[in-house]
Design a protein around this motif. Sequence first.
Motif, PDB file in Angstrom:
ATOM      1  N   PHE A 195      50.121 -32.816 111.389  1.00 21.14           N
ATOM      2  CA  PHE A 195      50.927 -32.295 110.315  1.00 21.14           C
ATOM      3  C   PHE A 195      51.417 -30.899 110.626  1.00 21.14           C
ATOM      4  O   PHE A 195      52.599 -30.575 110.408  1.00 21.14           O
ATOM      5  CB  PHE A 195      50.116 -32.330 109.006  1.00 21.14           C
ATOM      6  N   LEU A 196      50.603 -30.101 111.136  1.00 21.03           N
ATOM      7  CA  LEU A 196      50.988 -28.715 111.482  1.00 21.03           C
ATOM      8  C   LEU A 196      52.016 -28.715 112.611  1.00 21.03           C
ATOM      9  O   LEU A 196      52.962 -27.922 112.613  1.00 21.03           O
ATOM     10  CB  LEU A 196      49.764 -27.908 111.855  1.00 21.03           C
ATOM     11  N   ALA A 197      51.813 -29.602 113.598  1.00 19.22           N
ATOM     12  CA  ALA A 197      52.757 -29.654 114.724  1.00 19.22           C
ATOM     13  C   ALA A 197      54.129 -30.100 114.230  1.00 19.22           C
ATOM     14  O   ALA A 197      55.167 -29.553 114.622  1.00 19.22           O
ATOM     15  CB  ALA A 197      52.224 -30.614 115.791  1.00 19.22           C
ATOM     16  N   ALA A 198      54.181 -31.090 113.347  1.00 18.82           N
ATOM     17  CA  ALA A 198      55.461 -31.563 112.818  1.00 18.82           C
ATOM     18  C   ALA A 198      56.139 -30.493 111.981  1.00 18.82           C
ATOM     19  O   ALA A 198      57.366 -30.309 112.026  1.00 18.82           O
ATOM     20  CB  ALA A 198      55.245 -32.815 111.971  1.00 18.82           C
ATOM     21  N   LEU A 199      55.350 -29.746 111.225  1.00 20.94           N
ATOM     22  CA  LEU A 199      55.922 -28.684 110.421  1.00 20.94           C
ATOM     23  C   LEU A 199      56.527 -27.606 111.286  1.00 20.94           C
ATOM     24  O   LEU A 199      57.607 -27.074 110.994  1.00 20.94           O
ATOM     25  CB  LEU A 199      54.839 -28.127 109.499  1.00 20.94           C
ATOM     26  N   ALA A 200      55.843 -27.294 112.410  1.00 25.25           N
ATOM     27  CA  ALA A 200      56.361 -26.259 113.313  1.00 25.25           C
ATOM     28  C   ALA A 200      57.663 -26.713 113.954  1.00 25.25           C
ATOM     29  O   ALA A 200      58.620 -25.947 114.090  1.00 25.25           O
ATOM     30  CB  ALA A 200      55.300 -25.936 114.380  1.00 25.25           C
ATOM     31  N   VAL A 201      57.712 -27.993 114.364  1.00 27.21           N
ATOM     32  CA  VAL A 201      58.955 -28.506 114.985  1.00 27.21           C
ATOM     33  C   VAL A 201      60.088 -28.492 113.985  1.00 27.21           C
ATOM     34  O   VAL A 201      61.248 -28.128 114.289  1.00 27.21           O
ATOM     35  CB  VAL A 201      58.712 -29.936 115.521  1.00 27.21           C
ATOM     36  N   ALA A 202      59.814 -28.868 112.742  1.00 29.21           N
ATOM     37  CA  ALA A 202      60.854 -28.882 111.716  1.00 29.21           C
ATOM     38  C   ALA A 202      61.388 -27.487 111.453  1.00 29.21           C
ATOM     39  O   ALA A 202      62.595 -27.274 111.260  1.00 29.21           O
ATOM     40  CB  ALA A 202      60.321 -29.491 110.418  1.00 29.21           C
TER      41      ALA A 202
END
Length: 201
Positions: free
Chosen positions: A3-10
């Motif tokens: 979840f954190l990785a996806a948020l950073a990419v977004a």
Amino acid sequence: MRFLAALAVAAVVTLGLFYLMQSLIAGGQGAMTEPPKGSVLDFVRVKPEEVVQEKDRKPERPPEPEAPPPDMPTPQMDSSELAPEGSSYDFSATAQADTGLGGGMNLDASDGEYLPIVKVQAAYPRRALQRGIEGYVVVEFTVTRQGTVRDPRVVEAQPEQIFDQAAMDAVLKFKYKPRVVNGEAVEVEGVQNRITFEIDG
């Protein structure tokens, strides 16, 4: 962790899109205010000059006219125009000399006897002409002081009732120089005129 990785990419993608949009807006303002650089070529097609060749055309010489036809002989018209169409007869109605029965001939030198001036040819009756009938009429009349004819009547006719009317119609058109006695014009009664109707041919 995912979840954190996806948020950073977004977040990175969103920031990149904002930056790209800013760059496009900055570049579009310059394009709207500044005229486009470069040159516009205007092509004009020039029509080549047409060369008109003139030909000297001489009219053709007309053919020589043919020899004119020989002159036709002039037809001889009969003195009377009352013959029916298709008739081959030549006819005549002859007025003989007048005979005065009502006055003497012993006049003064200053006086004068009546004289015919105009005598009209009598019309040949159509019916008599078609039947080939000939004859004569003796008409008696009065020469007035004006030189005209008055009171014509038939005193002799051969054949009877054929040429009477034609003879009297002609006599009424006669003109005379009146008789002069003692310097005055007088009437002459009993003047007779013989009109002959003949067919020639």
